[in-house]
Write a protein that holds these residues in place. Structure first.
Motif: not given
Length: 421
Positions: A214-219, A280, A323-324, A364
């Motif tokens: 899975r791609f996580h846009e905000a971590t 998330p 970041g992602p 960031s």
């Protein structure tokens, strides 16, 4: 009055054992009954007692010294009461042929009045009594005697409730043992899986046999390691080194969990955890900075003890980046949950560019936490394979948001101001 036969007494004692009440601490519900009985009857003493083979033991007593908890059953009037199916009421014990020569009548405490009701179990065994006594002859009105009868029923109801709870607990324990035996192998595998994988990931793996990346846009990634770890390996024997490293990482795991971060892995002396996945959330930059401060505080505390023993201190460096990232399972026989992406590489480079005892974050991350934390700008720092990165040291929680002098523990205002309270 006829004494109970030895067979009946054996059965009665066995019935009493079912309640597991002898020598238990005082309980408010029983104490309330004895106090009420004494007040209704105008007596100085009221007792709820149980009779075993040799003694009258007081479950509850009103008007007697705290340390007076039992007496030999053969000298008591209650010894006769348990052989009766009904109340024994004696306005003047000295005028009663059966009781006038009892030790409690002729000697201290010189009882003169007695009214007692047996506590009869659902099988018909008299387990003990509720009685009121006085040191002068006394007449009770019929309503008072009826009150003693009903209070005895209430005392027996409490004992029956205790027995039902014990029986229920025994049944539940038996069912639990049977279930545990049947599910032992499955439970063991599930516990092991949840120890090495986040719970949602473990559940997906159990349900479908695989986990989709899975791609996580905000971590927010926290990367930590110990400076000069190689030097420690040369000065400590392997067992002590691993024990201390395990102790440090064990505490890091606790801190990560307390701050909603997911521990990913340890590699030698390096520790990697991340916030914002697999579920998330909006607080992961704040959570990671809090965890970093608390990890450094723990190491500082441990180093103070090491200094007293003249031991080499641990020097922890922490890099944090937001970041992602991509997360998923690698391996088929030995599952490992891991994360990939440039944000992870930057977090590692931030750690490498950090000073011992400090927390180095990227712009960031600062964007999300600057209101809550004191940060010290370091300028643009070049790092290998990535280029220049704007870096900042996180020093502490701002004083107005901190519950401690060191600035590691947030107060209630911290959570309100961060919009997560």
């Amino acid at each position: 009055m006829q004494e109970a036969s030895s067979v009946d007494e054996t059965d009665r004692l066995a019935a009493l054992a079912f309640y597991q009440v002898l020598d238990t601490p005082p309980e408010f519900a029983f104490d309330a009954i004895t106090e009420l009985a004494a007040e209704i009857c105008g007596c100085p003493v009221a007792i709820i007692s149980l009779m075993d083979e040799r003694r009258q033991w007081f479950k509850s007593k009103y008007g007697l010294p705290t340390d007076f908890t039992e007496c030999p059953r053969e000298i008591t009037v209650c010894n006769s009461t348990i052989c009766s199916n009904d109340m024994i009421y004696v306005p003047d014990l000295t005028a009663h042929e059966r009781f006038r020569n009892l030790g409690v009548v002729t000697d201290e405490p010189r009882l003169r009045f007695y009214c007692g009701m047996p506590l009869i179990s659902r099988e018909g065994y008299a387990l003990g009594t509720l009685c009121v006594v006085a040191f002068e002859p006394l007449e009770l009105r019929p309503s008072q005697r009826e009150a003693v009868r009903r209070l005895a029923q209430q005392a027996m109801a409490l004992l029956e409730l205790r027995r039902q709870l014990l029986e229920r607990d025994a049944l539940l324990n038996e069912l639990a043992r049977a279930k545990a035996s049947a599910e032992e192998a499955r439970d063991q595998s599930e516990r092991l899986l949840r120890n090495i994988l986040p719970e949602p990931v473990a559940e997906e793996l159990q349900r479908f046999g695989r986990v989709e990346p899975r791609f996580h846009e905000a971590t927010t990634i926290l990367f930590a390691d110990f400076r000069k770890f190689t030097l420690l390996t040369e000065t400590l024997d392997p067992a002590r080194l691993l024990d201390q490293l395990d102790q440090n990482f064990g505490r890091f795991d606790e801190i990560a969990a307390e701050n909603r971060l997911e521990t990913i892995k340890t590699i030698g002396d390096a520790y990697l955890c991340v916030g914002g996945l697999p579920a998330p959330n909006r607080t992961h930059p704040i959570d990671a900075c809090l965890a970093g401060l608390q990890m450094q505080a723990y190491i500082r505390s441990a180093n103070r003890q090491r200094e007293k023993l003249r031991l080499t201190p641990w020097e922890l460096r922490i890099g944090i980046n937001t970041g992602p990232a991509i997360a998923g399972i690698v391996g088929h026989r030995r599952f490992t949950y891991d994360i990939w992406g440039n944000a992870v590489n930057v977090a590692q480079r931030l750690e490498e560019a950090c000073e011992p005892g400090r927390i180095n974050i990227a712009a960031s991350t600062l964007h999300h936490v600057s209101r809550m934390f004191e940060a010290q700008a370091r300028g643009s720092v070049g790092v290998k394979h990535i280029g220049a990165i704007d870096m900042y040291f996180v020093n502490r929680i701002r004083p107005e948001f901190s519950a401690d002098a060191e600035g590691c523990v947030p107060n209630a205002e911290f959570w309100r101001a961060s919009g997560t309270g």
